[in-house]
Design a protein around this motif. Structure first.
Motif, PDB file in Angstrom:
ATOM      1  N   GLY A 147       0.823  -1.216   0.000  1.00 49.69           N
ATOM      2  CA  GLY A 147       0.000   0.000   0.000  1.00 49.69           C
ATOM      3  C   GLY A 147       0.851   1.257   0.000  1.00 49.69           C
ATOM      4  O   GLY A 147       0.567   2.232  -0.705  1.00 49.69           O
ATOM      5  N   ALA A 148       1.931   1.246   0.798  1.00 51.96           N
ATOM      6  CA  ALA A 148       2.824   2.403   0.851  1.00 51.96           C
ATOM      7  C   ALA A 148       3.516   2.599  -0.492  1.00 51.96           C
ATOM      8  O   ALA A 148       3.673   3.740  -0.960  1.00 51.96           O
ATOM      9  N   GLU A 149       3.919   1.511  -1.112  1.00 52.94           N
ATOM     10  CA  GLU A 149       4.559   1.603  -2.425  1.00 52.94           C
ATOM     11  C   GLU A 149       3.588   2.156  -3.467  1.00 52.94           C
ATOM     12  O   GLU A 149       3.934   3.032  -4.267  1.00 52.94           O
ATOM     13  N   LEU A 150       2.363   1.660  -3.435  1.00 48.87           N
ATOM     14  CA  LEU A 150       1.338   2.134  -4.368  1.00 48.87           C
ATOM     15  C   LEU A 150       1.036   3.615  -4.146  1.00 48.87           C
ATOM     16  O   LEU A 150       0.932   4.394  -5.096  1.00 48.87           O
ATOM     17  N   LEU A 151       0.904   4.013  -2.886  1.00 43.42           N
ATOM     18  CA  LEU A 151       0.637   5.415  -2.562  1.00 43.42           C
ATOM     19  C   LEU A 151       1.799   6.312  -2.996  1.00 43.42           C
ATOM     20  O   LEU A 151       1.582   7.396  -3.551  1.00 43.42           O
ATOM     21  N   GLY A 152       3.037   5.874  -2.788  1.00 44.46           N
ATOM     22  CA  GLY A 152       4.213   6.651  -3.201  1.00 44.46           C
ATOM     23  C   GLY A 152       4.272   6.819  -4.710  1.00 44.46           C
ATOM     24  O   GLY A 152       4.545   7.922  -5.206  1.00 44.46           O
ATOM     25  N   GLU A 153       4.006   5.746  -5.438  1.00 41.10           N
ATOM     26  CA  GLU A 153       4.012   5.841  -6.904  1.00 41.10           C
ATOM     27  C   GLU A 153       2.895   6.739  -7.410  1.00 41.10           C
ATOM     28  O   GLU A 153       3.091   7.518  -8.352  1.00 41.10           O
ATOM     29  N   ALA A 154       1.731   6.656  -6.785  1.00 47.75           N
ATOM     30  CA  ALA A 154       0.615   7.521  -7.185  1.00 47.75           C
ATOM     31  C   ALA A 154       0.963   8.988  -6.919  1.00 47.75           C
ATOM     32  O   ALA A 154       0.647   9.870  -7.726  1.00 47.75           O
ATOM     33  N   LEU A 155       1.624   9.246  -5.804  1.00 47.44           N
ATOM     34  CA  LEU A 155       2.013  10.613  -5.469  1.00 47.44           C
ATOM     35  C   LEU A 155       3.033  11.150  -6.476  1.00 47.44           C
ATOM     36  O   LEU A 155       2.897  12.280  -6.968  1.00 47.44           O
TER      37      LEU A 155
END
Length: 112
Positions: free
Chosen positions: A27-35
């Motif tokens: 989830g953190a990786e996905l959120l970072g990439e989305a950001l």
């Protein structure tokens, strides 16, 4: 994980549930990439707006310059027509001057 598997082309594949640590990391990786993607997209959009505004201002400046040149040309045309009319009113003496508004060199030398 299901979304990731669908994106990779695996349809209907059974995915076992992740433990909390792996889910939080994913989830953190996905959120970072989305950001990062969002910030990059925003930068591209702002650059596009800046370039479009600069292009619009340049075009407006060129249109204003062209308008000023046209007005100056029209004023010169009116002045030339006025001078020609004055020359015709004086018995045609101004007609020998030509379009430049200056007396021919031979006429000046003959007068001297």
């Amino acid at each position: 994980m299901r979304t990731k598997m669908r994106l990779l082309g695996f349809r209907g594949a059974a995915v076992k549930p992740l433990n909390e640590e792996a889910a939080a990391e994913l989830g953190a990786e996905l959120l970072g990439e989305a950001l990062v993607f969002g910030v990059g997209g925003l930068c591209l959009y702002l650059e596009y707006l800046r370039q479009a505004g600069q292009s619009r201002r340049r075009e407006e400046h060129l249109e204003q310059t062209l308008s000023d040149l046209r007005q100056g040309f029209e004023q010169l045309q009116r002045d030339l027509d006025e001078l020609r009319a004055q020359g015709h009113g004086q018995g045609g003496a101004g007609c020998a001057q030509g379009t430049s508004g200056h007396a021919p060199t031979q006429a000046v030398m003959a007068a001297a």
